[in-house]
Structures are given as structure tokens and as C-alpha cells.
Design an enzyme around this catalytic site. Structure first.
Site, PDB file in Angstrom:
ATOM      1  N   ASP A  51       0.871  -1.161   0.000  1.00  0.00           N
ATOM      2  CA  ASP A  51       0.000   0.000   0.000  1.00  0.00           C
ATOM      3  C   ASP A  51       0.923   1.232   0.000  1.00  0.00           C
ATOM      4  O   ASP A  51       2.101   1.122   0.362  1.00  0.00           O
ATOM      5  CB  ASP A  51      -0.874  -0.039   1.266  1.00  0.00           C
ATOM      6  CG  ASP A  51      -1.667   1.228   1.439  1.00  0.00           C
ATOM      7  OD1 ASP A  51      -2.328   1.648   0.476  1.00  0.00           O
ATOM      8  OD2 ASP A  51      -1.599   1.820   2.534  1.00  0.00           O
ATOM      9  N   ASP A  74      -0.045   5.092   0.922  1.00  0.00           N
ATOM     10  CA  ASP A  74      -0.228   6.061   2.010  1.00  0.00           C
ATOM     11  C   ASP A  74      -0.196   5.360   3.367  1.00  0.00           C
ATOM     12  O   ASP A  74      -1.014   4.471   3.640  1.00  0.00           O
ATOM     13  CB  ASP A  74      -1.580   6.778   1.851  1.00  0.00           C
ATOM     14  CG  ASP A  74      -1.686   7.553   0.545  1.00  0.00           C
ATOM     15  OD1 ASP A  74      -0.881   8.466   0.331  1.00  0.00           O
ATOM     16  OD2 ASP A  74      -2.581   7.236  -0.266  1.00  0.00           O
ATOM     17  N   ARG A  91     -11.405   8.039  -2.724  1.00  0.00           N
ATOM     18  CA  ARG A  91     -11.815   9.440  -2.507  1.00  0.00           C
ATOM     19  C   ARG A  91     -13.344   9.556  -2.444  1.00  0.00           C
ATOM     20  O   ARG A  91     -13.896  10.170  -1.538  1.00  0.00           O
ATOM     21  CB  ARG A  91     -11.257  10.305  -3.633  1.00  0.00           C
ATOM     22  CG  ARG A  91     -11.192  11.773  -3.292  1.00  0.00           C
ATOM     23  CD  ARG A  91     -10.641  12.577  -4.457  1.00  0.00           C
ATOM     24  NE  ARG A  91      -9.353  12.090  -4.923  1.00  0.00           N
ATOM     25  CZ  ARG A  91      -8.781  12.443  -6.079  1.00  0.00           C
ATOM     26  NH1 ARG A  91      -9.370  13.312  -6.869  1.00  0.00           N
ATOM     27  NH2 ARG A  91      -7.617  11.936  -6.438  1.00  0.00           N
ATOM     28  N   ASN A 119      -3.440   9.505  -6.945  1.00  0.00           N
ATOM     29  CA  ASN A 119      -2.215  10.314  -6.995  1.00  0.00           C
ATOM     30  C   ASN A 119      -0.957   9.463  -6.809  1.00  0.00           C
ATOM     31  O   ASN A 119       0.138  10.007  -6.614  1.00  0.00           O
ATOM     32  CB  ASN A 119      -2.251  11.387  -5.898  1.00  0.00           C
ATOM     33  CG  ASN A 119      -3.390  12.372  -6.094  1.00  0.00           C
ATOM     34  OD1 ASN A 119      -3.460  13.026  -7.132  1.00  0.00           O
ATOM     35  ND2 ASN A 119      -4.288  12.485  -5.126  1.00  0.00           N
ATOM     36  N   ASP A 171      -1.579  -0.471   6.130  1.00  0.00           N
ATOM     37  CA  ASP A 171      -1.766   0.249   7.402  1.00  0.00           C
ATOM     38  C   ASP A 171      -3.249   0.476   7.713  1.00  0.00           C
ATOM     39  O   ASP A 171      -3.562   1.116   8.719  1.00  0.00           O
ATOM     40  CB  ASP A 171      -1.079   1.627   7.356  1.00  0.00           C
ATOM     41  CG  ASP A 171      -1.822   2.577   6.448  1.00  0.00           C
ATOM     42  OD1 ASP A 171      -2.165   2.169   5.318  1.00  0.00           O
ATOM     43  OD2 ASP A 171      -2.111   3.711   6.873  1.00  0.00           O
TER      44      ASP A 171
HETATM   45  C1  BG6 Z   1      -5.605   5.819   0.137  1.00  0.00           C
HETATM   46  C2  BG6 Z   1      -5.619   6.631   1.420  1.00  0.00           C
HETATM   47  O1  BG6 Z   1      -4.319   5.325  -0.078  1.00  0.00           O
HETATM   48  O2  BG6 Z   1      -5.998   6.623  -0.970  1.00  0.00           O
HETATM   49  C3  BG6 Z   1      -6.959   7.306   1.612  1.00  0.00           C
HETATM   50  O3  BG6 Z   1      -5.371   5.756   2.504  1.00  0.00           O
HETATM   51  C4  BG6 Z   1      -7.310   8.120   0.370  1.00  0.00           C
HETATM   52  O4  BG6 Z   1      -6.890   8.130   2.756  1.00  0.00           O
HETATM   53  C5  BG6 Z   1      -7.285   7.212  -0.852  1.00  0.00           C
HETATM   54  O5  BG6 Z   1      -8.619   8.681   0.493  1.00  0.00           O
HETATM   55  C6  BG6 Z   1      -7.613   7.949  -2.155  1.00  0.00           C
HETATM   56  O6  BG6 Z   1      -6.589   8.863  -2.415  1.00  0.00           O
HETATM   57  P1  BG6 Z   1      -6.631   9.983  -3.539  1.00  0.00           P
HETATM   58  O7  BG6 Z   1      -5.204  10.484  -3.590  1.00  0.00           O
HETATM   59  O8  BG6 Z   1      -7.045   9.321  -4.831  1.00  0.00           O
HETATM   60  O9  BG6 Z   1      -7.624  11.004  -3.114  1.00  0.00           O
HETATM   61 MG    MG Z   2      -2.683   3.145   3.574  1.00  0.00          MG
END
Ligand code: BG6
Ligand code: MG
Length: 214
Positions: A10, A12, A50, A119, A171
Site C-alpha cells: 500500500d 499512504d 476518494r 495520486n 496500514d
Molecule cells: C488511500 C488513502 O491510499 O488513498 C486514503 O489511505 C485516500 O486516505 C485514498 O482517500 C484515495 O486517495 P486519492 O489520492 O485518490 O484522493
Molecule cells: Mg494506507
């Protein structure tokens, strides 16, 4: 546990300390909506896409908004988030990450990323670790987000390794559940709330011993 041939990470909260940035960005949106939002509520959003995150916040506040407002809040959240990570670099990697990626690569373990984030590619580039990964499956590439196992199943299939021979590092409760639903071995990392869900739990990746698994 079978001999491990691949690792799926993973992003984030496992590779990089961006969970806090997601939290603060959602807190900003929740504030605009007048919905109380603390770390406790944020735990439900970790690993969640998201769109599903915003749906969860609205459900917490028992609030309904128009499609236009929904789209506009998704943009506000992502703009806030991107601004907060604009200076992110290799120093934001979590402890032990660079070492695990380096020794696993030397040992011939196949590495991939399985993230809900749209992202992910941008962040991996900023962190200068993109070249470690043979496959990157992100929020743009899945129909069914975590806790559905699709992101990890696609990753394992692209690497040509069975889930039973793959270790997933996560996590978030949604991510551990996704991995378990797909038949993967799981390492929970950096979030004591998921220790009871994971096959093995580590406070951070400095505690990871490769020789135990491969
Ligand atoms: C996950 C995060 O990796 O990505 C979440 O743990 C987040 O908190 C999700 O909402 C989506 O991310 P993004 O960058 O597409 O808004
Ligand atoms: Mg994560």
C-alpha cells in the site's frame, strides 16, 4: 506460510507519511460541511477511495448534498491535499522503507504497489522510488476499491505470482480486509488499530526481517 515471491505495498501510511495529509484535507472538507471529524472518524477512511471517503463523511453527519456539491468537494479535497504534499520528497519515506525495497530487490522478490490513491504515480515519482516497482495498480485502475481485493489481485496477476506466495503490506483495516479477501498473507504496519486483523504486525518496517519470509 508459502515461500514468498512478491511483495505488494500500500502507499499512504506504509511507504510514505501521507495519511496525515489525507486526514487534514478531509477535516477541512468536513468543517465546510459542518460535520465534526477527528482522528477517530478518520480511521474509517484509511485506504478508502476518494469518493467512498466523502460518502462516509456525509453519512457521519447524516447529510445529503447535490451531485454538483459532491463533485466540488472532491476537487476541494484533492486540491488541498496536493498543495499539502507539493514539497514531498525521499525524506518523507517511512522508517525502513528504502532498506526493505533495496534488500528485497537484491533477493529477487518482485515488488508492486496496490493503492486506492489516484495520486500514487505522482507521489512515487516525488519519492524517487518508482523504479523499484514492476507494477503499480492505483485508484485509476480498479472498478472495486478496497476492501474489495481487486487492486491486490490485479497486482499479483501482473507480477505472475499467486496470492498465497505474496505478502501485502498495509496500514488500513480496509486494506488488510482486501488482502485477506484475496487470499494474501498480510503484514500490518504503523497502525496499532489493525494489529488484530493482520497475520503479522510491525510498528514500522525497520522491524521487518526478510529472511523470515523468503
Ligand atoms: C488511500 C488513502 O491510499 O488513498 C486514503 O489511505 C485516500 O486516505 C485514498 O482517500 C484515495 O486517495 P486519492 O489520492 O485518490 O484522493
Ligand atoms: Mg494506507
Amino acid at each position: 506460510m508459502d515461500k514468498i515471491q512478491a511483495f505488494l505495498f500500500d502507499l499512504d501510511g506504509v511507504l510514505v507519511s501521507t495519511e496525515h495529509n489525507h486526514f487534514v484535507s478531509w477535516q477541512h472538507c468536513a468543517h465546510l460541511l459542518g460535520i465534526p471529524f477527528s482522528q477517530k472518524e478518520n480511521e474509517l477512511l484509511k485506504g478508502v477511495s476518494r469518493i467512498d471517503s466523502l460518502k462516509n463523511i456525509l453519512a457521519l453527519g447524516n447529510k445529503q448534498i447535490s451531485t454538483d456539491e459532491f463533485e466540488s468537494l472532491l476537487k476541494i479535497k484533492n486540491d488541498f491535499y496536493l498543495d499539502s504534499i507539493k514539497h514531498i520528497n525521499q525524506s518523507n519515506l517511512l522508517p525502513g522503507v528504502l532498506n526493505v525495497l533495496t534488500v528485497a530487490t537484491k533477493k529477487g522478490i518482485l515488488l508492486g504497489v496496490g493503492s486506492s490513491s489516484k495520486n500514487a504515480n505522482l507521489i512515487l515519482e516525488k519519492l524517487q522510488i518508482k523504479d523499484f516497482f514492476k507494477v503499480i495498480i492505483d485508484g485509476n485502475g480498479v472498478k472495486n476499491p478496497k476492501p474489495d481485493p481487486e487492486v491486490f489481485l490485479n497486482g499479483a496477476s501482473a507480477l505472475g505470482v499467486e496470492p498465497a506466495k505474496t505478502l501485502v503490506f498495509e496500514d488500513a483495516a480496509s486494506g488488510i480486509t482486501a488482502a485477506k479477501n484475496g487470499g494474501f498473507n498480510t503484514i500490518g504496519v504503523g497502525n496499532p488499530h489493525i494489529a488484530h486483523l493482520s497475520d503479522i504486525y510491525l510498528d514500522d518496517l525497520t522491524q521487518f526481517k526478510l529472511e523470515t519470509y523468503a
